[in-house]
Design a protein around this motif. Structure first.
Motif: not given
Ligand code: BTN
Length: 326
Positions: A88-90, A116-120, A183-185
């Motif tokens: 699900e998410s590392t 996978g989770k991002g910020r906010r 651009k975001k990498v």
């Molecule tokens: C952002 O929103 O810019 C942060 C993104 C972070 C993504 C990474 S991928 C590995 C790790 N596991 C997650 O669920 N999120 C972080």
């Protein structure tokens, strides 16, 4: 043991005999032969030269624990790798493993993430097999208010790794987006966990778009990958290993000083919008100023129109160039 065998065959420039492998690993011939067969079925082209021994001709594009742990040369960063085909998410996995006693510096890495989770509260696009989704567990011996600075330590490490490996012009958008060509990498999500014994651990989750050829419509305008910028595909393990080496180096400097003072110059050299006008999107009200760089706590130093200096703490605030995303 498979990792040790692979490391020996890999580090030997020529061939290595079965007997040498048995001696160095302290196992039987049958075990060595069985493990070499496994490596071959994992995609390693290991040739047995009659009268000479085993030789590694080529290796697969892989981020498996075996591949990474047989190549890593750090003291602690990424020394232990937990590999997942799918998760699900590392970050969540690393949190779980932290409770199980996983060591400082260990890494969880996955081929794909289903949540996978991002910020906010955003999600992180995690297609299978093409990119890097990894989370490192840290158990810093520092006051808890320093933990968020680790995001910037990782940002500098990724920026160094990508620019050194591929000669790309990499930038950091404060506090922790890595950009190429505006651009975001790469994105970084740092999460803090308290333990019942009053210690805490930090999970630094890093997503790097490596071999993605395109992106969903919603992010196509602002996202890129190393492949898109460089023109051909890259070996993900090369990137992970380089990031680990830089991270170990910068983390040790950070831990020694207790703040980011040793990293300020290198971070500022990557900072997009440095000495340019930026818009600060503070929930308490937007304002503009000149971005000067970061201080030793990782806050953005901004000079306002009247010459006064203010610092922006990452929390809920985001910063934009006055002409858009960057
Ligand atoms: C952002 O929103 O810019 C942060 C993104 C972070 C993504 C990474 S991928 C590995 C790790 N596991 C997650 O669920 N999120 C972080």
């Amino acid at each position: 043991m498979k990792i040790k065998i692979l490391r020996i065959i890999r580090e030997r420039m020529g061939t290595v005999t079965l007997q040498e492998l048995c001696q160095e690993c302290g196992v039987s011939k049958e075990t060595v032969i069985r493990l070499i067969r496994q490596l071959v079925s994992d995609g390693y082209d290991i040739e047995l030269e009659p009268g000479k021994g085993y030789r590694l001709n080529s290796y697969p594009e892989s981020i498996s624990s075996c591949e990474l742990m047989s190549r890593i040369n750090t003291q602690w960063a990424g020394k232990r790798v937990y590999y997942r085909e799918e998760t699900e998410s590392t970050n969540d996995d690393a949190k779980f493993l932290a409770e199980e006693g996983m060591e400082h510096g260990s890494l969880v890495i996955a081929e794909t993430q289903t949540a996978g989770k991002g910020r906010r509260g955003r999600s992180w696009c995690s297609p299978k097999g093409s990119s890097i989704y990894m989370s490192m567990l840290l158990r810093p011996d520092l006051p808890v208010d320093r933990a968020s600075m680790l995001t910037l330590v990782m940002a500098v490490s990724v920026a160094d790794a990508l620019s050194q490996l591929y000669d790309l012009e990499v930038k950091i958008k404060w506090p922790n987006d890595i950009l190429i060509n505006k651009k975001k990498v790469c994105g970084i999500l740092t999460e803090l966990y308290d333990h019942p014994d009053h210690t805490y651990s930090v999970v630094v989750g890093t997503g790097i778009n490596v071999n993605q050829k395109g992106f969903p419509e919603e992010i196509a305008e602002i996202a890129t990958s190393v492949l898109i910028e460089k023109g051909d595909s890259c070996n993900r393990a090369d990137i992970v290993l380089a990031v680990m080496e830089y991270f170990e180096y910068y983390y040790d400097l950070f831990a020694e000083g207790g703040d980011l003072s040793a990293l300020v110059d290198i971070y500022d050299a990557y900072l997009i919008n440095r000495n340019e006008q930026v818009k600060i999107l503070d929930p308490a009200g937007e304002y503009e100023g000149l971005a000067k760089g970061i201080n030793d706590r990782g806050e953005l130093i901004v000079e306002l129109a009247d010459g006064k200096i203010t610092t922006v703490y990452s929390g809920e605030v985001s910063v934009r160039g006055i002409y858009g995303y960057t």
